[in-house]
Design an enzyme around this catalytic site. Structure first.
Site, PDB file in Angstrom:
ATOM      1  N   ARG A 182      29.594  33.612  40.862  1.00 25.68           N
ATOM      2  CA  ARG A 182      30.745  34.441  41.234  1.00 25.68           C
ATOM      3  C   ARG A 182      30.807  35.759  40.467  1.00 25.68           C
ATOM      4  O   ARG A 182      31.025  36.813  41.053  1.00 25.68           O
ATOM      5  CB  ARG A 182      32.063  33.690  40.979  1.00 25.68           C
ATOM      6  CG  ARG A 182      32.536  32.858  42.120  1.00 25.68           C
ATOM      7  CD  ARG A 182      33.293  31.679  41.578  1.00 25.68           C
ATOM      8  NE  ARG A 182      32.351  30.853  40.849  1.00 25.68           N
ATOM      9  CZ  ARG A 182      31.629  29.877  41.408  1.00 25.68           C
ATOM     10  NH1 ARG A 182      31.803  29.573  42.646  1.00 25.68           N
ATOM     11  NH2 ARG A 182      30.747  29.203  40.699  1.00 25.68           N
ATOM     12  N   THR A 183      30.665  35.704  39.163  1.00 24.89           N
ATOM     13  CA  THR A 183      30.880  36.915  38.371  1.00 24.89           C
ATOM     14  C   THR A 183      29.842  37.968  38.736  1.00 24.89           C
ATOM     15  O   THR A 183      30.173  39.120  39.031  1.00 24.89           O
ATOM     16  CB  THR A 183      30.842  36.583  36.863  1.00 24.89           C
ATOM     17  OG1 THR A 183      31.787  35.548  36.610  1.00 24.89           O
ATOM     18  CG2 THR A 183      31.183  37.795  36.025  1.00 24.89           C
ATOM     19  N   ARG A 230      26.521  39.595  30.685  1.00 22.87           N
ATOM     20  CA  ARG A 230      26.844  38.227  30.274  1.00 22.87           C
ATOM     21  C   ARG A 230      25.745  37.770  29.327  1.00 22.87           C
ATOM     22  O   ARG A 230      24.556  37.975  29.609  1.00 22.87           O
ATOM     23  CB  ARG A 230      26.906  37.300  31.484  1.00 22.87           C
ATOM     24  CG  ARG A 230      26.965  35.841  31.101  1.00 22.87           C
ATOM     25  CD  ARG A 230      27.231  34.943  32.262  1.00 22.87           C
ATOM     26  NE  ARG A 230      28.591  35.092  32.734  1.00 22.87           N
ATOM     27  CZ  ARG A 230      29.163  34.311  33.653  1.00 22.87           C
ATOM     28  NH1 ARG A 230      28.469  33.330  34.189  1.00 22.87           N
ATOM     29  NH2 ARG A 230      30.406  34.503  34.033  1.00 22.87           N
ATOM     30  N   HIS A 258      36.039  35.839  28.281  1.00 22.85           N
ATOM     31  CA  HIS A 258      35.603  36.187  29.640  1.00 22.85           C
ATOM     32  C   HIS A 258      36.720  37.008  30.301  1.00 22.85           C
ATOM     33  O   HIS A 258      37.428  36.535  31.191  1.00 22.85           O
ATOM     34  CB  HIS A 258      35.334  34.894  30.425  1.00 22.85           C
ATOM     35  CG  HIS A 258      34.597  35.062  31.716  1.00 22.85           C
ATOM     36  ND1 HIS A 258      34.410  36.292  32.335  1.00 22.85           N
ATOM     37  CD2 HIS A 258      34.009  34.144  32.530  1.00 22.85           C
ATOM     38  CE1 HIS A 258      33.737  36.104  33.459  1.00 22.85           C
ATOM     39  NE2 HIS A 258      33.477  34.818  33.591  1.00 22.85           N
TER      40      HIS A 258
END
Ligand code: NCD
Length: 352
Positions: A51-52, A101, A129
């Site tokens: 998703r990210t 990330r 996050h």
């Protein structure tokens, strides 16, 4: 140059502005379709993501921009021993904004010290996050219409769950927000999150191991995955992995307007029979991620000239951070610094 390393890098006014902008983008996407024409997002994912990473890519493309990067450390020069600083210095020269990330806690702080473009923390180890929190805040705004006067249950892996830490940091700034922290004792919330956010924000909270008894009082139930990849032993993970499973029968006593959230991916902690419940908001939550990231990119690219870099701490002779997941233990050439309470400035863990 603005960065988003910690959710508290944004004021509550800025968060409101992002929520308003994301809502406008959802209503009038065409107005924004060319806003980033000619701009490039560097997308550096040293850890798995669905998703990210994809919502950042979708966000930049939906603004008319382009994306370059990698989706696993194995395809970058990290495998050759390159430091985070060197990688980010290079990608700064190839892009206008970077989302990264990394498995090491504090890696985005190291990146923001050398980058010449804004750095967005897309998750650093079990630490923070902030863009998931922006997604969560947009969801709370859409589903509950307010950020104050809420009882928020957070269930699962509160120790390693970085989305939990950032969500608590953000929500503890609002009036009359109470937390019910539901976890096995071994996975309870780290002291630094309690000290820096719950105590500082004067927030009421209770800790419990029992999900069923907590449910009736909740306005929001935020479920999380047990973070297998952060455990020191496989045996401990196996023992704790099915600690909580939300299913339809556990929701019988829940409020009619409960909002069930989850940053996803889910493993077993929400049974698929909950998906059809009107209170299940986790797929909408994932969808909002695209729009709030569009708003964030527009905001950070529009604030040139401001410099919010601040590595504020002092060395402590003979001391280094004991957290095995801290970037200060592996990154060459950075100063090991601690705040006035003895917390490492990169990962926030207490050194003593
Ligand atoms: C979360 C993460 O990466 O921390 N996922 C996400 O970004 N939506 C939650 C998780 O992996 O459990």
């Amino acid at each position: 140059m603005r960065n988003l390393v910690n959710i508290l890098d944004l004021s509550t006014e800025e968060i409101n502005g992002l929520v308003t902008l994301a809502s406008d983008i959802m209503e009038r996407p065409k107005v924004y379709a060319d806003s980033c024409r000619g701009k490039i997002l560097g997308s550096l994912f040293f850890e798995p993501s669905t998703r990210t990473r994809l919502s950042f890519t979708s966000a930049m493309m939906s603004l008319g921009g382009q994306v370059l990067g990698f989706d696993e450390a194995g395809s970058s020069s990290v495998t050759k021993g390159e430091t985070v600083s060197d990688t980010v210095r290079m990608v700064s020269a190839y892009s206008d904004i970077i989302a990264m990330r990394h498995p090491k806690e504090g890696a985005p702080i190291v990146a923001s010290e050398v980058a010449t473009v804004p750095i967005i923390n897309a998750g650093d180890g079990g630490h923070f996050h902030p863009t998931q929190t922006l997604t969560d805040l947009l969801t709370i705004h859409k589903k509950k219409g307010r950020f104050d006067n809420l009882v928020i249950g957070i269930c699962g892996d509160l120790k390693y769950g970085r989305t939990v830490h950032s969500l608590i940091a953000a929500m503890s700034r609002y009036e009359n927000v109470r937390f019910v922290l539901i976890s096995p004792e071994e996975l309870s919330l780290p002291d630094y999150v309690k000290d820096d956010h719950l105590f500082t924000g004067g927030c009421e909270y209770v800790e419990t191991e029992n999900l069923e008894s907590a449910i009736p009082s909740l306005d929001i139930l935020y479920m999380t995955r047990i973070q297998a990849e952060r455990f020191e032993s496989r045996e401990q993970y196996e023992r704790l992995k099915d600690s909580y499973v939300l299913n339809k029968s556990k929701l019988v006593m829940a409020k009619e307007d409960l909002s069930i959230m989850h940053p996803l991916p889910r493993v077993n902690e929400i049974d698929v029979d909950v998906d059809s419940d009107e209170r299940a908001h986790y797929f909408d939550q994932a969808m909002y991620g695209r729009y709030i990231r569009m708003a964030l990119i527009l905001m950070l690219l529009g604030t040139e000239g401001i410099d919010d870099r601040r590595l504020d701490g002092k060395p402590r002779p003979g001391k280094s951070c004991h957290n095995p997941h801290c970037i200060s233990r592996t990154e060459r050439g950075i100063k090991k610094l601690f705040d006035e309470y003895g917390k490492c400035v990169y990962c926030d863990q207490y050194v003593e």
